[in-house]
Every structure is written in structure tokens, then in C-alpha cells.
Design an enzyme around this catalytic site. Structure first.
Site, short mmCIF file in Angstrom:
data_model
loop_
_atom_site.label_atom_id
_atom_site.label_comp_id
_atom_site.label_asym_id
_atom_site.label_seq_id
_atom_site.Cartn_x
_atom_site.Cartn_y
_atom_site.Cartn_z
N ASP A 77 8.88 16.02 3.81
CA ASP A 77 10.33 15.79 3.81
C ASP A 77 10.97 16.56 2.65
O ASP A 77 10.83 16.17 1.49
CB ASP A 77 10.61 14.29 3.67
CG ASP A 77 12.09 13.94 3.80
OD1 ASP A 77 12.93 14.86 3.74
OD2 ASP A 77 12.41 12.76 3.94
N GLU B 191 11.51 6.26 5.21
CA GLU B 191 11.93 7.46 5.93
C GLU B 191 10.79 8.11 6.72
O GLU B 191 10.98 8.51 7.87
CB GLU B 191 12.58 8.45 4.97
CG GLU B 191 13.96 7.98 4.49
CD GLU B 191 14.47 8.72 3.27
OE1 GLU B 191 13.79 9.67 2.83
OE2 GLU B 191 15.55 8.35 2.76
N ASP C 2 20.68 6.76 8.21
CA ASP C 2 19.99 7.55 7.20
C ASP C 2 20.98 7.77 6.06
O ASP C 2 21.92 8.56 6.20
CB ASP C 2 19.52 8.88 7.79
CG ASP C 2 18.87 9.80 6.74
OD1 ASP C 2 18.68 9.35 5.59
OD2 ASP C 2 18.56 10.95 7.08
N LYS D 19 22.34 8.89 -4.37
CA LYS D 19 21.04 8.30 -4.05
C LYS D 19 20.03 8.50 -5.19
O LYS D 19 19.14 7.67 -5.41
CB LYS D 19 20.51 8.94 -2.76
CG LYS D 19 19.24 8.31 -2.21
CD LYS D 19 18.94 8.92 -0.86
CE LYS D 19 17.65 8.46 -0.26
NZ LYS D 19 17.41 9.06 1.07
#
Length: 622
Positions: free
Chosen positions: A211, A187, A23, A87
Site C-alpha cells: 500500500d 486497510e 476509506d 491522518k
């Protein structure tokens, strides 16, 4: 003599091939595997019990690089050289993140183009791919240390909303870190797998994956049927997360103690200290009623009721996104069978309560929300390793497929291990004014330069109407059918000119040749990325020179002799660097030329706007 590997950490027999799940998060990253004894996914932990590696990179003296918790400690002391939230930059240009550039304490390079964003640390320039590769290298190193075995293959997760360029950037980062990225998976799919949802091929369900991490929020609606995950819709906000909750607490304290904006701007250390204290407060309030601390003589306090009141509008915003995602998926709340909670920020009791009320369901929140995505990636890795025979993997492409672009670079349209049948399209344009034809060359392989890959086909798209460079829009489509046949189509959008060719991408390649091509890509990854970066910088420099000279020629009457001289001097310096300069030297000189031309380009734009407002025709010069 046969060799038997034994994992020193677990005492178990070591399988020949270890594929890990990773991850790569905005705030934290981690690695997970399927434990050889329990056959359950587990996050790899250091001796201190932590599985999380902060996604932070620090650049020190003599080009030393620190990643993780040690880098996090330097956020306060050395903010300009400590890079976080990489990211958020993946696959983005500066224009994409311009409105949020102030979020970063380090320098995000504005090159005034649509090219991928870069981060400047001193005289050096780093792409998000390079920065992410440093995090992945650290994860790989830690995994090898814990497992006492080499780690070269991985499944890496990305948000469901990541586009093709962001997914490719993640693949490139993995390859640069020495990893063969077998699969990029969403994800929310990984989180569902971690809870065992979808492993039973008989079940058909609609799942909502909520999320909320440190830097981003997304809600994904998935449909599972026959063991296949389909993302029906995804919605969210790439600038809404736990970091924003921290900022709300910081703003509360700043207002209470009348800390001026100027002081915060000039005292980066105070700003970072407040931010880190706010993060501690947020975590503390997940289980306590009040947080009390201080920074020097500044007393800090926040209660859980105050905190809930501060974050309520943000949570309401996430629930609004849930409404949109459901509408886009063509579903109602009552159609959802499962709700999976992901991300450290979902530990906040108010969030759990409101999300549960919204869907009218109990939540899947028993697994560590920071680890659940990595655990699911490990489940997927186990399937790829052939250890779970219950799930069927569709046929996939053995090597990446792409076209040649300027500088002899390989632009990948279909990454290796993509499930087939599949179709991908991407737009390109001409390099020269009046160009009537474009050569489309198709390649197969994992290297950054086409000369190192295998050429499959080439054809010319002719009959393009004469237009200035950059104006034609050529859509190149790759379609691989169920038989593995590749159909390449090129179409100039404005004129409708079209050409197609049929290719067999796997023809003539043995398994050993495919393996060799993959191994070559990993062994040469570092050099390949450097070569690509240098080639892109040279191409950018050449294009900027042509554009600037053209601009000066058309608008000379509006420029001062000094401006023309300065520009020509910068152009000559840049031209000399194209043949012998480094990537960073080129980037530095490109920025210098941009800084020289920006003032008069803006001045001419103002003149053009004034003319337009005055009802006059704008000259062709503009």
C-alpha cells in the site's frame, strides 16, 4: 401503511438500513456501497465522475469550513488556514511528529507535553479528531446527496499499524460526524476483500498487501483461514509516499533554477505551486515519457527516466520493508500466494515492475488503487448488514467499555463491536504526590462523560508505595472471555500490588436500551466532544499550574524576580480561566505560560548538564 423507500439515483428499492464503507485517507477519502442491483461494491461518484474527496480542510472568514477539492484549490492562496494530511496526526503527540513538523505549511501546536497534538488556525485550536470529522461530515453529506437517503452507519478503514489510540480517534471522528461506526477494519483486509480474497471459507492463503499512498507506505502480510483474516505482520513508513516523489521533483526544479531556500520560505505560494505541478508531473509520467510546463518564466521539465532514477531509492526502501515484514511473519517470498496493490502511487510502472519481480507473482491491480480499500469496506459493511450469510461474524461487544479518568471522562479500552474474546491493557498513573490508592471505576456506554454512561463496577487499588504524582505505573487490563464476562485487573507495576474484579457487561440491558445509548451518543456527539475537549484543557491547565509552581519553589534561586512575577501573573490568568474560560482561551493561555517558562527551564537544564559533565552531583532541584 408500509413505507417503501426508492433510491432516486438508481431507481432501486431502498433497503431499510444503508451501511457505507469509508476509506478515510491521508491524501484522498471516499465512500463505497454494495450496489443493490449488481450486488458488487461500487464507489459513490459525483456528477463529474470523480469518487475522490481530497482530505483537505480550509478555514475561512466567519468560521466557514470548506472540505475537498475546493479546499485543495486554496492550498496555494491560503496555506496557513488549509489543513492537509490530518491522518498523520491521529493519536499523536507533538513529540511524535516533531521531526516532521516542517512538512506542514500550517501551525502544528507545540504544547511541550505528551498530550494529543493540536493544529492552530488563528486563535482556534483543532484536534485531528475534529479535523477528520469535518472530512467525514463532507463524505456523509455527499453520500446522502447521491443516494437520496440518510446515512448514519459506516465501516471505516485504518492502516494495520494504527494503535489503539489512533483507532479510537478515528471512531471519535466518525461519531462527531454523526456516524455510528460499526467497525474499524484494517486497510489491507479491506483491499483483500475487494478482490474477493477470503470470501471463500475453504481457501487458506498468505497475502501481501503493498500500500503506497500519497503520504504513507505500509506492507502487510495476512493469513486467511476459514474466512478469518489475521494480520501476521506489518511494516512501513508513515512519511514515505507519493508526496515524497513530488518533493523529489520539486528539489530537482529548485536546484536547476537556483531557487534559494529563503525565497521558498518566504513565498509559500510558489512552494505550493511547485508541489502541485510536481504532482501533475508524477501522474503524467505514469503513461507519458516527458512532462513540460512552466510557472511564470520558470520552465519545468522532467523525463520518465529522470523520475525513475529519483524514486528508485524510495522503492528500494519499500522492498526492504517487505523483507522485514516477511521475516516478522515467519514467511519467505515463495510462501506468498497473492499480492494486492493499493494506493494511487502504485500506478507508477516502475513500482509495479519491481514489486512483481520481488515476489515473483503477477499483481492484483485491476481495481482502481485509489478505491480498492473503500470497496472492501463496503463488502464488510454488507456482511454487517446481514446481506452476506456465507461469512460468520464472531460475537462482539454491544457497547464500549472503559474507565473513569480525571475530570469524569470516559477512557474507552474496548470499543463497541470489538470481537470477543479479547484482551486490552493500558497504563495510567497517580494524580497527587504520595497517593496510596487509586479508584478504578468501570463504565459501559458511548458518551464522553462517565455520568452519561452506565457504571458497572468500582474498586480501590490500595497499597501503592508513596511516590511523586506521575511516577506510579498502574496497568489496567480488560479481558472479556467467550461467555461475555469482563475481568478487570489493576496492577501497580513497580510494587506488584494487584486487584481484580469480575463484571458481566451485558447484564440487565435490553436491545432497546443499547439502541437508546447508541442514539444518545450520536445525538449528543458534538456537545460531548466539546465537553471532553474543555475538560481535558482544564485538566491540562491545572496540572501545568501545579508543575510550574513546584518547579519555581524548588528553583527560585536560579530565577530572576521578573521571571517569577511574569510566571505568577500567567498562572493567575490561567487559574481564572479554569472556572470560566473556553477551550481555546485555555489553550492560548497554556501556550503563553509555556512560552514564559520555557527559556528558564532550558537554562536550568543547561546548568544541570554542565554540572553532570563536571562530575558533580546534580541537585534534587533538577
Amino acid at each position: 401503511m408500509a413505507k417503501i423507500g426508492i433510491n432516486i439515483a438508481t431507481g432501486s428499492l431502498q433497503k431499510e438500513e444503508m451501511i457505507v464503507g469509508i476509506d478515510l485517507g491521508t491524501t484522498n477519502s471516499l465512500v463505497a456501497i454494495i450496489h443493490p442491483d449488481s450486488n458488487q461494491p461500487v464507489a459513490l461518484r459525483e456528477h463529474n465522475g470523480t469518487s475522490l474527496v481530497p482530505s483537505i480542510v480550509h478555514f475561512g472568514e466567519n468560521n466557514s469550513i470548506t472540505v475537498g477539492e475546493d479546499a485543495r484549490k486554496l492550498l496555494i492562496r491560503d496555506p496557513a488556514n488549509t489543513i492537509y494530511s490530518t491522518k498523520r496526526l491521529m493519536g499523536k503527540s507533538y513529540n511524535d511528529i516533531r521531526d516532521n513538523a516542517s512538512f506542514y505549511a500550517f501551525k502544528v501546536h507545540d504544547d511541550n507535553t505528551e498530550s494529543l497534538v493540536k493544529v492552530q488556525v488563528g486563535p482556534q485550536f483543532y484536534t485531528p479528531v475534529e479535523l477528520s470529522s469535518f472530512i467525514l461530515k463532507e463524505l456523509r453529506s455527499r453520500a446522502e446527496h447521491i443516494l437520496k437517503t440518510p446515512v448514519t452507519k459506516a465501516v471505516i478503514t485504518v492502516p494495520a499499524y494504527f494503535n489503539d489510540s489512533q483507532r479510537q480517534a478515528t471512531r471519535d471522528a466518525g461519531r462527531l460526524a454523526g456516524l455510528d461506526v460499526l467497525r474499524i477494519i484494517n486497510e489491507p483486509t479491506a483491499a483483500s476483500l475487494a478482490y474477493g480474497i477470503g470470501l471463500n471459507k475453504e481457501e487458506e492463503k498468505a497475502i501481501a498487501v503493498y500500500d503506497l499512498g500519497g503520504g504513507t507506505f505500509d506492507i502487510s502480510i495476512l493469513k486467511i483461514h476459514n474466512g478469518i483474516f489475521e494480520v501476521l505482520s506489518t511494516h512501513g513508513d508513515t512519511y514515505l509516499g507519493g508526496d515524497d516523489f513530488d518533493q523529489l521533483i520539486v528539489k530537482k526544479w529548485v536546484k536547476e533554477h537556483k531557487i534559494g531556500e529563503e525565497r521558498l520560505q518566504n513565498d509559500k505560494e510558489l512552494m505550493q505551486t511547485l508541489r502541485l505541478k510536481a504532482e501533475t508531473a508524477k501522474v503524467h509520467l505514469s503513461s507519458k515519457d516527458v512532462f513540460i510546463d512552466h510557472i511564470g518564466d520558470i520552465q519545468l521539465q522532467v523525463t520518465v527516466s529522470e523520475f525513475n532514477k529519483l524514486i528508485q531509492p524510495y522503492i528500494t526502501k519499500t522492498l526492504g520493508a517487505c523483507e522485514i515484514a516477511l521475516k516478522d511473519a515467519g514467511l519467505k517470498k515463495q510462501d506468498i500466494n497473492e499480492v494486492v496493490m493499493v494506493g494511487g502511487s502504485t500506478r507508477t510502472p516502475l513500482i509495479k515492475s519491481l514489486v512483481s519481480d520481488f515476489f515473483g507473482l503477477s499483481l492484483h491491480d485491476t481495481l482502481n488503487p485509489d478505491e480498492v480499500v473503500a470497496l472492501g469496506a463496503a463488502v464488510q459493511a454488507n456482511i454487517l448488514a446481514g446481506n452476506n450469510k456465507e461469512m460468520l461474524l464472531l460475537d462482539i461487544t454491544p457497547l464500549s467499555l472503559g474507565v473513569e479518568t480525571m475530570g469524569g471522562l470516559m477512557d474507552v479500552l474496548i470499543p463497541r463491536n470489538t470481537k470477543i474474546p479479547t484482551r486490552v491493557s493500558r497504563n495510567y498513573t497517580s494524580q497527587k504526590d504520595g497517593q496510596s490508592g487509586i479508584v478504578i471505576s468501570v463504565f459501559q456506554g458511548e458518551r464522553d462523560l462517565v455520568k452519561d454512561n452506565r457504571k458497572l463496577a468500582s474498586f480501590i487499588l490500595e497499597g501503592i508505595p508513596a511516590m511523586p504524582a506521575g511516577l506510579p505505573k498502574v496497568e489496567i487490563s480488560f479481558l472479556i472471555n467467550a461467555d461475555g464476562i469482563l475481568l478487570v485487573n489493576a496492577k501497580e507495576i513497580r510494587s506488584g500490588t494487584e486487584q481484580s474484579i469480575e463484571v458481566k457487561p451485558q447484564y440487565g440491558l435490553t436491545d432497546s436500551e443499547v439502541e437508546k445509548m447508541l442514539m444518545d451518543s450520536i445525538i449528543n456527539a458534538k456537545d460531548d466532544i466539546k465537553t471532553r475537549a474543555l475538560t481535558e484543557a482544564k485538566t491540562e491547565a491545572a496540572q501545568l499550574i501545579d508543575t510550574t509552581l513546584n518547579f519555581i519553589e524548588k528553583n527560585k534561586e536560579y530565577l530572576t524576580p521578573s521571571e517569577v512575577d511574569q510566571t505568577n501573573e500567567a498562572i493567575n490568568a490561567l487559574r481564572n480561566l479554569i472556572s470560566q474560560g473556553t477551550k481555546d482561551e485555555l489553550q492560548f493561555q497554556i501556550e503563553k505560560l509555556n512560552e514564559i517558562s520555557r527559556p528558564y527551564a532550558e537554562r536550568l537544564m543547561d546548568i544541570a548538564i554542565r554540572k553532570a559533565i563536571g562530575g558533580k552531583n546534580i541537585s534534587d532541584n533538577y
